[in-house]
Write an enzyme that holds these catalytic residues in place. Structure first.
Site, PDB file in Angstrom:
ATOM      1  N   SER A   1      -4.105   5.375   0.925  1.00  0.00           N
ATOM      2  CA  SER A   1      -4.323   6.726   0.445  1.00  0.00           C
ATOM      3  C   SER A   1      -5.126   7.562   1.436  1.00  0.00           C
ATOM      4  CB  SER A   1      -5.001   6.674  -0.929  1.00  0.00           C
ATOM      5  OG  SER A   1      -5.009   7.945  -1.516  1.00  0.00           O
TER       6      SER A   1
ATOM      7  N   ASP B   1      -3.016  14.065   0.741  1.00  0.00           N
ATOM      8  CA  ASP B   1      -3.669  12.879   1.306  1.00  0.00           C
ATOM      9  C   ASP B   1      -2.611  12.002   1.975  1.00  0.00           C
ATOM     10  OD1 ASP B   1      -2.395  11.869  -0.909  1.00  0.00           O
ATOM     11  OD2 ASP B   1      -4.085  10.704  -1.625  1.00  0.00           O
TER      12      ASP B   1
ATOM     13  N   ASP C   1      -0.918   9.262   1.330  1.00  0.00           N
ATOM     14  CA  ASP C   1       0.317   8.802   0.688  1.00  0.00           C
ATOM     15  C   ASP C   1       0.953   9.868  -0.185  1.00  0.00           C
ATOM     16  OD1 ASP C   1      -1.735   8.598  -1.243  1.00  0.00           O
ATOM     17  OD2 ASP C   1      -0.660   7.055  -2.344  1.00  0.00           O
TER      18      ASP C   1
ATOM     19  N   ASP D   1       0.041  11.630  -2.866  1.00  0.00           N
ATOM     20  CA  ASP D   1      -0.078  11.719  -4.325  1.00  0.00           C
ATOM     21  C   ASP D   1      -1.291  12.545  -4.746  1.00  0.00           C
ATOM     22  OD1 ASP D   1      -2.176  10.004  -3.797  1.00  0.00           O
ATOM     23  OD2 ASP D   1      -1.522   8.429  -5.168  1.00  0.00           O
TER      24      ASP D   1
END
Length: 272
Positions: free
Chosen positions: A93, A230, A232, A234
């Site tokens: 993340s 961010d 990833d 999400d």
């Protein structure tokens, strides 16, 4: 290593090793008992290494694996929901590039319950040699252009001209959205976009959704709106045309109000 609030996470190839990742794949296969698993990852240099180990662990237990490549976490969850299969995302993340992690999703793209994670940890501690061989070994294959289906789904939620006067600057944090945001189907709905390029070691460098740098205040209604994602993809922090930050809670409230006004379903994938 143990499950945290969002999967397992640690320094890649030091704490989160290929050997551990392979074992985690085997343990997850034994507990979740999926027939097929989709695997996506972000842009970290260690992603392909851990992707190979996780896929090998699943296949060793007889699970077929499809490699989606670099893809945002929501896109992987969406694919799992549409196809009713299990999934995993290799990502840390918003962490620095040296870290990595593994998020597991049960059939249908749902995050694992605490008791399921506990069962996987128990299975990890008692693993024995795989029981399958020959034709029972799982198949591993790549799926090209996995992001297109997700982006087409997202853009289908908006009318063709809904953003005709919208100038948008999107910062992808050199992460998974870097592979999705530049797709032509995104450009059709926005008058401008910027996607930062990923090189495997600059993910979340300088700024991301957890540490956005607000642009100079804009006064014109035609001025760009900004969005920071961010690693990833999400998490999103937005900045409107006046330079005001719009955080995740505010975005959820705006979406909820819009759904209510349109009498739209609240289940993420149920409208298509």
């Amino acid at each position: 290593m143990r499950f945290g609030t969002d999967g397992v996470r640690g320094v890649a190839n030091s704490q989160l090793t290929p050997a551990y990742t392979l074992a985690l794949g085997r343990a997850a296969a034994r507990v979740l008992r999926p027939e097929r698993v989709l695997i996506g990852r972000d842009t970290r240099r260690s992603g392909p290494l851990l992707e190979a180990a996780l896929a090998a662990g699943l296949a060793a237990e007889g699970v077929d694996v499809e490699l989606l490549g670099v893809l945002p976490t929501p896109a992987v969850a969406h694919a799992a929901a549409v196809e009713q299969v299990a999934a995993a995302v290799i990502t840390a993340s918003h962490n620095a590039f040296a870290d990595n992690g593994i998020k597991l999703f049960s059939t249908g793209g749902r995050k694992l319950a605490d008791d399921v994670e506990a069962r996987i940890e128990e299975e990890l501690a008692t693993l024995v040699d795989p029981a399958v061989s020959g034709a029972e070994v799982g198949w591993i294959e790549p799926r090209p252009n996995a992001g297109h289906r997700y982006v087409e789904y997202l853009t289908s939620l908006f009318t063709e001209n809904c953003s005709a006067n919208l100038s948008l600057v999107l910062d992808c944090a050199n992460g998974a959205m870097s592979e999705v945001a530049p797709l032509p189907c995104v450009a059709r709905r926005t008058s401008r976009r910027v996607a930062r390029c990923a090189d495997g070691v600059n993910i979340n460098a300088d700024r991301s959704a957890t540490s956005p740098k607000s642009p100079a205040r804009q006064s014109s209604l035609m001025a760009p709106r900004w969005g920071w994602l961010d690693g990833d993809g999400d998490r999103l922090i937005a900045v409107d045309h006046t330079g005001r930050v719009v955080d995740g809670d505010q975005i959820i409230a705006l979406l909820a109000r819009d759904l209510r006004e349109q009498a739209r379903p609240t289940t993420p994938w149920s409208s298509r």
